[in-house]
Design a protein around this motif. Structure first.
Motif, short mmCIF file in Angstrom:
data_model
loop_
_atom_site.label_atom_id
_atom_site.label_comp_id
_atom_site.label_asym_id
_atom_site.label_seq_id
_atom_site.Cartn_x
_atom_site.Cartn_y
_atom_site.Cartn_z
N GLY A 61 66.45 10.05 27.57
CA GLY A 61 66.15 9.18 26.76
C GLY A 61 65.05 8.36 26.35
N LYS A 62 63.57 7.78 26.82
CA LYS A 62 62.47 7.76 26.70
C LYS A 62 61.97 8.71 25.49
N ARG A 63 62.05 9.97 25.52
CA ARG A 63 61.49 10.41 24.57
C ARG A 63 62.69 10.73 23.36
N LEU A 64 63.61 10.55 23.28
CA LEU A 64 64.71 10.15 22.14
C LEU A 64 64.84 8.53 21.61
N ARG A 65 64.18 7.58 22.43
CA ARG A 65 63.62 6.33 21.78
C ARG A 65 62.10 6.49 21.18
N GLY A 66 61.85 6.76 21.59
CA GLY A 66 60.84 7.33 20.69
C GLY A 66 60.06 7.90 19.79
N TRP A 67 61.40 8.91 19.20
CA TRP A 67 62.04 9.50 18.16
C TRP A 67 61.88 8.37 16.84
N LEU A 68 63.47 7.84 17.81
CA LEU A 68 63.88 7.09 17.17
C LEU A 68 63.50 5.73 16.96
N ASN A 69 61.94 4.92 17.50
CA ASN A 69 60.65 4.28 17.07
C ASN A 69 62.04 3.41 17.53
N MET A 70 62.76 3.69 18.48
CA MET A 70 63.53 1.67 18.95
C MET A 70 63.88 1.51 20.68
N SER A 71 63.47 0.54 20.53
CA SER A 71 63.25 -0.71 21.65
C SER A 71 64.46 0.22 22.75
N GLU A 72 64.53 -0.57 24.23
CA GLU A 72 65.64 0.10 25.21
C GLU A 72 67.11 -1.23 24.58
N GLU A 73 66.19 -2.01 24.24
CA GLU A 73 66.37 -3.47 23.53
C GLU A 73 68.07 -2.83 22.14
N GLU A 74 67.10 -2.24 21.95
CA GLU A 74 68.44 -1.44 20.22
C GLU A 74 69.03 -0.63 20.75
N PHE A 75 68.56 -0.11 21.48
CA PHE A 75 68.99 2.14 21.71
C PHE A 75 70.12 1.54 22.58
N TYR A 76 70.14 0.23 23.19
CA TYR A 76 71.93 0.05 24.26
C TYR A 76 72.61 -1.05 23.61
N ASN A 77 72.26 -1.86 22.58
CA ASN A 77 73.07 -2.65 21.60
C ASN A 77 73.73 -1.93 20.80
N PRO A 78 75.06 -2.06 21.04
CA PRO A 78 76.24 -1.37 20.48
C PRO A 78 76.32 -1.92 18.48
N SER A 79 75.90 -2.61 18.59
CA SER A 79 76.21 -3.70 17.10
C SER A 79 74.78 -2.89 16.27
N VAL A 80 74.03 -2.37 17.60
CA VAL A 80 73.37 -1.70 16.03
C VAL A 80 73.28 0.41 16.35
N ILE A 81 73.55 0.56 17.34
CA ILE A 81 74.16 1.93 17.56
C ILE A 81 74.94 1.88 18.01
N SER A 82 75.96 2.97 18.14
CA SER A 82 76.91 3.36 19.17
C SER A 82 76.37 4.96 19.44
N ILE A 83 77.15 4.91 20.60
CA ILE A 83 76.13 6.08 21.57
C ILE A 83 78.38 7.38 22.25
N MET A 84 77.80 8.14 21.69
CA MET A 84 79.21 8.91 21.64
C MET A 84 78.95 10.11 21.88
N PRO A 85 79.09 10.53 23.19
CA PRO A 85 79.36 12.05 23.80
C PRO A 85 80.40 13.03 22.95
N MET A 86 79.42 14.09 22.98
CA MET A 86 81.20 15.06 23.07
C MET A 86 82.00 15.14 24.00
N GLY A 87 81.37 15.15 25.71
CA GLY A 87 82.14 15.20 26.86
C GLY A 87 81.42 13.46 26.78
#
Length: 190
Positions: A61-87
């Protein structure tokens, strides 16, 4: 398409027990959904995510947030990004690694949830998401080389350390591809 509809779907998905007989732990669907322009479709939660009930709360997750240039606050804000796994639930282990996502979740939930959220961009993180949504590409490299940002479907490798060899062999990913991804995501904010 109302918030009430989305809230109802989220509640139904949160209570899903469809694959209970196949899981090593009780079902604990892990996702974060809101009316965001961006949806991230990953693989399946790992054991740490299962235990803490939060996706990508590890080194990947740290690497992914770095790739996306997103803070934890942005990354875990569902109005900014929804997270939906395959399973949605931790599938257990197979051959010393996380098992593949359970095959029941995506066909049961994805189409309905995506229709309700109506994102303009979908990030496909890892081969399971890419094989489901971009089956025409046989490898990760092919999927990335043929990414069509205008269509709003952007593949990414899984940020796991298991992909370090691929990342080392494909330096263009970080130097050329990721800046395009970040530019696209920044445009969504405006």
């Amino acid at each position: 398409m109302t918030q009430k509809n989305l809230d109802s779907l989220v509640q139904q998905a949160a209570n899903c027990t469809l694959c209970k007989p196949y899981l090593p732990h009780p079902p604990r669907p892990i996702f974060s959904l809101g009316r965001s322009k961006l949806v991230l479709i990953g693989q399946a939660p790992g054991l740490m995510a299962h235990n803490t009930h939060q996706a990508f709360n590890d080194n990947s997750g740290k690497r992914l947030r770095g790739w996306l240039n997103m803070s934890e606050e942005e990354f875990y804000n569902p109005s900014v990004i929804s997270i939906m796994p395959m399973g949605f639930c931790f599938p257990g282990y197979k051959n010393g690694a996380d098992a593949p996502p359970r095959p029941e979740c995506a066909p049961t939930w994805h189409k309905t949830l995506l229709e309700e959220i109506q994102p303009s961009t979908i990030l496909l993180v890892g081969r399971y998401a890419q094989q489901y949504y971009l089956p025409q590409f046989k490898t990760l490299t092919d999927a990335l080389n043929n990414a069509n940002f205008e269509e709003g479907i952007i593949p990414l490798p899984h940020p796991s350390g298991r992909n370090n060899r691929w990342l080392a062999k494909n330096a263009w990913f970080e130097s050329q591809y990721l800046p395009k991804v970040v530019k696209h995501l920044n445009a969504l904010k405006h």
